[in-house]
Design an enzyme around this catalytic site. Structure first.
Site, short mmCIF file in Angstrom:
data_model
loop_
_atom_site.label_atom_id
_atom_site.label_comp_id
_atom_site.label_asym_id
_atom_site.label_seq_id
_atom_site.Cartn_x
_atom_site.Cartn_y
_atom_site.Cartn_z
N PHE A 37 5.69 -4.36 -18.35
CA PHE A 37 5.30 -3.45 -17.28
C PHE A 37 3.80 -3.41 -17.06
CE2 PHE A 37 4.25 -0.67 -20.82
CZ PHE A 37 3.16 0.02 -20.33
N LYS B 120 12.36 -12.32 -14.27
CA LYS B 120 12.99 -11.04 -14.59
C LYS B 120 11.85 -10.10 -14.96
CE LYS B 120 14.06 -8.39 -17.32
NZ LYS B 120 13.46 -7.01 -17.29
N ARG C 50 10.39 -1.27 -14.96
CA ARG C 50 9.62 -0.05 -14.71
C ARG C 50 8.74 -0.17 -13.47
NH1 ARG C 50 7.60 0.43 -20.83
NH2 ARG C 50 9.61 -0.01 -21.76
N CYS D 24 -2.68 -5.31 -23.65
CA CYS D 24 -2.50 -6.02 -24.92
C CYS D 24 -3.85 -6.47 -25.47
CB CYS D 24 -1.59 -7.21 -24.74
SG CYS D 24 -2.34 -8.48 -23.75
N GLU E 247 1.37 -0.35 -33.03
CA GLU E 247 0.72 -0.41 -31.73
C GLU E 247 0.98 0.92 -31.01
OE1 GLU E 247 2.44 -3.16 -28.87
OE2 GLU E 247 0.44 -3.67 -28.15
P1 NAD Z 1 8.98 -4.57 -23.69
O1 NAD Z 1 9.11 -5.49 -24.83
O2 NAD Z 1 9.60 -3.23 -23.76
O3 NAD Z 1 9.59 -5.25 -22.37
C1 NAD Z 1 9.23 -6.53 -21.95
C2 NAD Z 1 10.38 -7.16 -21.19
O4 NAD Z 1 11.48 -7.29 -22.08
C3 NAD Z 1 10.85 -6.36 -19.99
O5 NAD Z 1 11.11 -7.23 -18.93
C4 NAD Z 1 12.12 -5.70 -20.50
O6 NAD Z 1 13.07 -5.50 -19.49
C5 NAD Z 1 12.65 -6.68 -21.53
N1 NAD Z 1 13.39 -6.03 -22.62
C6 NAD Z 1 13.16 -4.79 -23.13
N2 NAD Z 1 14.04 -4.53 -24.13
C7 NAD Z 1 14.82 -5.62 -24.25
C8 NAD Z 1 15.92 -5.97 -25.12
N3 NAD Z 1 16.35 -5.12 -26.05
N4 NAD Z 1 16.49 -7.16 -24.97
C9 NAD Z 1 16.04 -8.02 -24.05
N5 NAD Z 1 15.03 -7.76 -23.20
C10 NAD Z 1 14.42 -6.57 -23.29
O7 NAD Z 1 7.41 -4.45 -23.38
P2 NAD Z 1 6.68 -3.49 -22.34
O8 NAD Z 1 6.73 -2.10 -22.84
O9 NAD Z 1 7.14 -3.77 -20.96
O10 NAD Z 1 5.19 -4.05 -22.44
C11 NAD Z 1 4.27 -3.61 -23.41
C12 NAD Z 1 4.21 -4.57 -24.58
O11 NAD Z 1 3.85 -5.86 -24.13
C13 NAD Z 1 3.13 -4.19 -25.59
O12 NAD Z 1 3.63 -4.41 -26.89
C14 NAD Z 1 2.00 -5.17 -25.29
O13 NAD Z 1 1.14 -5.43 -26.38
C15 NAD Z 1 2.77 -6.37 -24.92
N6 NAD Z 1 1.98 -7.29 -24.11
C16 NAD Z 1 1.56 -8.45 -24.71
C17 NAD Z 1 0.79 -9.35 -24.00
C18 NAD Z 1 0.33 -10.62 -24.64
O14 NAD Z 1 -0.11 -11.51 -23.92
N7 NAD Z 1 0.41 -10.77 -25.95
C19 NAD Z 1 0.44 -9.07 -22.67
C20 NAD Z 1 0.88 -7.89 -22.09
C21 NAD Z 1 1.66 -7.00 -22.83
#
Ligand code: NAD
Length: 499
Positions: free
Chosen positions: A149, A173, A177, A281, A384
């Site tokens: 998100f 996909k 949110r 991140c 985090e």
């Molecule tokens: P999230 O892991 O909740 O969701 C990411 C994606 O995974 C979404 O599209 C979501 O629909 C999907 N998803 C969620 N739960 C799932 C499940 N149980 N099974 C399969 N798919 C699922 O992450 P978020 O809250 O959207 O984003 C924040 C996180 O992303 C933080 O941990 C941040 O550090 C990380 N992030 C990392 C980077 C990087 O480059 N390392 C960049 C941006 C964000």
């Protein structure tokens, strides 16, 4: 209430599963739209369309594919304000920050205009008598991306732009949110000349993700999000034989040496710790001053700056430093962790727990927090927080500060603030973290370098964007050709050197 759609085969398509997720306006706490959550069948239909569209798209020459990207850049600039507004409305970040989100994606699209150069293979003339050898980079077929998100414009573009310019079809996909900007991007790609079906947006949750992981036709998966989901997607995707790269969570440390310019360090920490409500991140969530005197000076500089921070809705324009966090659940999680920090003995120097904004009492705003005397065993250090909470861990000396960052399980980004070139060099060389800033708090590499962490912040071998993206979204084929003589002289039965 607005009902959002999928974007399939060049058209907005209503969800057919009957399942929806709420999309909030984080500033007001209101549900502003419903987004459909695709079933495995809906995903399969999109994959079938993608596979058919990819054949013709993969045969378009790279220069023409690059021209679509050129046009797309123009359209992103044309629609920058509308994209930023839609992004802020669903995510909550300020308008200038939302424009930055689009801009950092746009820069990767610009880089992708160089695809004809990046896709050139190698050629060896006369590898043997009458024998030439050459390699080519060919598209994989249908690729998919699952995005978080917190950067709903930038991260989708980091994935689909290189994938598509390499000749693949792409299924995105996005986060459920804030799905509106990804839908707008897909429309703009088509306006730029991309054939229907090459870029599709399928909204959804775990069911849609699992359908991607298990679909035979999908060749590669890019994921950005939290570490537990990254680990899950990497494991299941790889065991299904796909090429997978997953980028996970972070806990970025900033080391402040005694010789640092303390005003510069404090300003940097304010932007990197509290910008975007800490939902980056690459945010700095841990400040590591070296020596008690440095720590005291730093805290003294930070407190008045934090107290001056303006928290509010994006609609207040330039007057706001950061906005709400994305959901009520995110807010609860942050405040629970803050309470845990207090319970476990950290000093809460700036307490934002009672923050409330008049007229926006139901919004997901979180006031800024500053902790001092945090120790490595505390939950606020190991986990985090992803909110406007900066933790200070005091280190006795440089080696201890380095060791803290080295020992943390995450390894996305880090920074050192110092005037000492020797310390800076040593830090950059020894640290086991993927992206390092020297007097730069958020060292996000530009499009023509690559982006990626180490340790539990990444699963996979190649980074995002830069030259790695062209490797990730293509496979190499190497051709050995012999013209024209020799073969008529009869068969060869031994596996020979070509001399
Ligand atoms: P999230 O892991 O909740 O969701 C990411 C994606 O995974 C979404 O599209 C979501 O629909 C999907 N998803 C969620 N739960 C799932 C499940 N149980 N099974 C399969 N798919 C699922 O992450 P978020 O809250 O959207 O984003 C924040 C996180 O992303 C933080 O941990 C941040 O550090 C990380 N992030 C990392 C980077 C990087 O480059 N390392 C960049 C941006 C964000």
């Amino acid at each position: 209430m607005q009902e959002l759609t999928h974007y399939i085969n060049g058209a907005h398509v209503a969800g057919a599963s009957g399942r929806f997720s709420n999309v909030y306006n984080p500033a007001t706490g209101e549900v502003q739209a419903k987004v459909p959550l695709a079933s495995a069948d809906e995903m399969a239909q999109a994959v079938e369309i993608a596979a058919a569209a990819q054949v013709a798209w993969g045969a378009v020459n790279p220069q023409r594919r690059a021209r679509v990207m050129m046009k797309f850049v123009d359209l992103l600039n044309r629609d920058m304000d509308a994209l930023a507004e839609a992004l802020s409305r669903e995510h909550g970040k300020t308008l200038p920050d939302a424009q930055g989100d689009v801009q950092r994606g746009l820069e990767v699209v610009e880089y992708c205009i160089g695809a004809p150069q990046m896709l050139k293979g190698d050629f060896t003339d006369s590898a043997g008598p009458g024998i030439d050898m050459y390699s080519m980079r060919q598209a994989l077929g249908v690729c998919a991306g699952i995005t978080p998100f917190n950067f709903p414009a930038m991260i989708p573009m980091w994935m689909f732009a290189p994938a598509i310019v390499c000749g693949n079809a792409f299924i995105l996909k996005p986060s459920e949110r804030d799905p509106s900007v990804p839908l707008m991007l897909a429309e703009l790609m088509e306006e730029a000349g991309l054939p229907k079906g090459v870029l599709q947006v399928v909204n959804g949750d775990k069911e849609a993700v699992d359908a991607i992981l298990d679909h035979d036709v999908i060749q590669s998966i890019g994921f950005v999000g939290s570490t537990p989901i990254a680990e899950y997607i990497y494991g299941r995707g790889c065991s299904n034989g796909k090429r997978v790269q997953c980028f996970g969570g972070a806990k970025n440390h900033m080391i402040i040496m005694p010789d640092a310019d303390m005003d510069q360090a404090a300003d940097a920490l304010i932007g990197a710790g509290y910008g975007a409500a800490g939902e980056r991140c690459m945010a700095i969530s841990v400040a590591v001053p070296v020596g008690d005197e440095t720590a005291d000076r730093l805290i003294e500089k930070l407190v008045p700056r934090i107290e001056k921070l303006k928290v509010g809705p994006y609609t207040s324009g330039q007057d706001v430093d950061y906005g709400p966090v994305v959901t009520a659940a995110a807010k609860d999680n942050i405040l629970n962790l803050v309470q845990t920090g207090v319970d476990q003995g950290a000093t809460l120097v700036v307490d934002g727990r009672d923050f409330s904004l008049q007229g926006y009492e139901d919004g997901f705003f979180v006031g800024p927090h500053l902790f001092d005397n945090v120790t490595p065993n505390m939950d606020i250090y190991t986990k985090e927080i992803f909110g406007p909470v900066l933790c200070t861990v005091r280190a006795g000396n440089y080696e201890e500060a380095l060791g803290l960052a080295m020992d943390h399980e995450y390894g996305n980004g880090t920074a050192i603030f110092t005037r000492d070139g020797d310390a800076a060099r040593d830090f950059a060389n020894r640290i086991n973290i993927g992206m390092v800033g020297i007097n730069v708090p958020i060292p996000v590499p530009l499009a023509y370098h690559t982006f990626g962490g180490w340790k539990k912040s990444v699963f996979g071998d190649l980074n995002q964007h830069g030259p790695d993206a062209f490797k990730f979204y293509t496979r190499t084929k190497t051709v050995t050709a012999r013209w024209p003589s020799g073969i008529k002289q009869g068969g060869e039965f031994n596996f020979k050197a070509m001399d």
